[in-house]
Design a protein around this motif. Structure first.
Motif: not given
Length: 590
Positions: A381-385, A393-395, A446-449
């Protein structure tokens, strides 16, 4: 006749009640009745007068007919050989006369009652009884009372004062038992052989135990047996032999599932005395206390550092591991992975695996160490952030769904993104929009949170589209907008702005100032009309349109431009033209 002579004799006897013959007859009659007082529910003696292949006939003075006993009943109580003509047996008088006029008696019930009375007497006097084990049963054995043949129950725990794998040598042997329970209502009795055996050994056992003190080392104790809670040892001393229990927790500092993992029957081990109970005559021993406590080495380990641990036991809720021999710790299932929920430890590890873990807690008072496997790995989750902050935007690939959301595996991360049905489209019905997607579909979202603590990621699909609500971003209440009539019904008009794919309802009450004009039937669909914005809420994405408000605004504007401020207030829109004509005529006259 015979009976006439008898009557004459009785008359002669009772002619003079004071005569010696009368008094002698009265005395004889009274003594006979007192001997044979006939009463239902009592045990009485009967004399066997006749025996056939099926029945035994009895004579009982005072009864009008001979009672009959079934031969099988005598077999059941083991008295078949005693049944001979002329011999006497005890029976229970159940009925003096049943519906068929017969006397009903029972030898079996008489024996049970007499046997029960004997047991009650022994129980009240705390006397031992003679019995023999006749068969094994669930949870214990059946014991037969020697004197009466009554059957009693002896629980398995009351057979002996020490574990016994085989009791065949005790079956059929006459021995003493102690009555420990009588159930008067059900007629059940419970006996104990253990109390008899223990009482004989109690004095000798006390003499042996008095020789021990806490801290003594017992040499060469022999393994006699074990159970799920510990191992039984036999200790031999000059005074005699006693048994002791080494509890499961006192066998080893390492986790032990069952004593058979450590011991074999007949092995010899040294033990340390850790408790003595003179009342219960028990000696508690420990094997592990003969070696150093590995928890004393806990100072060699630090919270936050990584160490290799060995998996020694796997349960549904986690793995028990060893930092070193005897120093156990728990790896809870919640600390195994960052992303897998309700993980099964048995699918991840095997006993004997060596894995890396980080110490998260050391409690010296409770002798507890907590570790984490996931902390030795990068937090996805830290890596994603870091790589895809909120707004990126992510697939993703659809891998699951339910009645209100879709879950997508995001890019190369082992993370599922939560896509709520309300975030699928700006205009479509959420439930219908969900049906458009199936497992395996690729979507760009799209990442919202991102909630690292809760390990949750929320994404949206509609956020990549143009928001049709943007047409209202420069609008405010009372502004006018042009819409197209889509459909009509009794509730009003369904309209759609020309610039966006959104539909709004203009309620019937908001269609016109005049009630006669507020008719949806005036429209057939496709008309372009103007309406005023009566309410707008950007947070709730809510807009209320009104034709009536537009008429009121136009009316107010016209009156303001063509009359004094005090005229024209509260006038209906339909009278506006008349007011304007009257004002024009008055100006022409002037």
């Amino acid at each position: 006749s015979y009976y006439g002579e008898k009557v004459k004799l009785l008359m002669e006897i009772y002619k003079d009640l004071s005569s010696p013959i009368t008094q002698q007859f009265e005395k004889l009659l009274n003594s006979q009745l007192s001997k044979n007082k006939i009463e239902e529910g009592k045990i009485i003696e009967g004399k066997i007068t006749k025996i056939t292949s099926k029945y035994i006939f009895l004579f009982i003075p005072g009864l009008k007919s001979e009672p009959v006993i079934d031969v099988n009943e005598m077999k059941m109580i083991g008295m078949e050989d005693q049944a001979k003509e002329g011999s006497k047996i005890s029976v229970l008088l159940e009925k003096i006369e049943d519906k068929n006029g017969d006397v009903v008696v029972s030898a079996l019930k008489a024996q049970k009652i007499k046997g029960w009375n004997e047991l009650v007497k022994s129980y009240e006097n705390k006397e031992l009884i003679n019995g023999k084990i006749i068969q094994k049963t669930k949870g214990g054995v059946i014991v037969e009372h020697i004197e009466t043949g009554s059957l009693m129950f002896c629980p398995g725990s009351q057979i002996s004062d020490k574990p016994m794998k085989n009791i065949d040598h005790l079956i059929g042997v006459e021995q003493k038992f102690a009555l420990i329970k009588l159930d008067m209502i059900r007629g059940n009795s419970v006996v104990s052989r253990r109390q008899v055996v223990s009482s004989n050994k109690k004095e000798d056992k006390a003499k042996i135990i008095e020789k021990f003190t806490v801290g003594d080392i017992i040499k060469d104790a022999v393994v006699k047996g074990y159970s799920s809670f510990g191992c039984f040892f036999e200790i031999t001393t000059p005074e005699g032999t006693i048994d002791t229990l080494c509890h499961l927790q006192e066998i080893s500092y390492s986790r032990v599932n069952h004593p058979d993992e450590i011991f074999n029957i007949g092995e010899k081990h040294d033990l340390k005395v850790i408790s003595i109970d003179m009342e219960k005559l028990q000696v508690g021993c420990s094997l592990k206390q003969l070696s150093p406590d590995p928890f004393e080495h806990i100072s060699n380990y630090q919270i936050g550092n990584e160490y290799e641990v060995k998996v020694v036991k796997i349960t549904d809720y986690g793995c028990f591991c060893e930092l070193e021999a005897g120093l156990s710790t728990l790896l809870h299932s919640s600390e195994i992975s960052w992303t897998k929920k309700n993980i099964s430890p048995k699918k991840m590890f095997q006993v004997g695996d060596v894995i890396k873990c980080q110490i998260t807690e050391i409690d010296k008072d409770k002798r507890r160490v907590a570790i984490s496997h996931r902390l030795t790995q990068e937090n996805p989750y830290s890596k994603l952030e870091n790589e895809y902050p909120v707004g990126s935007d992510i697939e993703g690939i659809v891998n699951n769904s339910n009645e209100y959301a879709i879950y997508l595996k995001l890019a190369d991360f082992d993370i599922d993104g939560f896509l709520h049905s309300n975030d699928l489209s700006y205009s479509g019905n959420p439930e219908q929009e969900l049906l458009k997607y199936k497992k395996g579909d690729k979507l760009k979202v799209r990442i919202l949170e991102i909630k690292k603590t809760d390990q949750k990621v929320r994404v949206g699909l509609k956020q990549l589209q143009k928001d049709p609500f943007d047409i209202f971003k420069d609008k405010k209440v009372n502004d006018t907008i042009t819409v197209k009539v889509v459909s009509t019904d009794n509730k009003g008009l369904m309209v759609k702005p020309e610039e966006a794919d959104m539909e709004f309802l203009i309620k019937k009450s908001q269609m016109a100032m005049s009630a006669s004009d507020a008719r949806p039937s005036r429209f057939v669909g496709g008309e372009r009309i103007d309406a005023a914005i009566a309410e707008i809420n950007f947070e709730k994405r809510k807009v209320t349109l009104s034709i009536k408000l537009l008429e009121e605004l136009m009316n107010a504007k016209a009156i303001k431009e063509h009359s004094s401020p005090l005229s024209g207030k509260n006038l209906p829109f339909s009278s506006l033209s008349e007011q304007l004509d009257d004002k024009k005529k008055n100006k022409d006259k002037e």
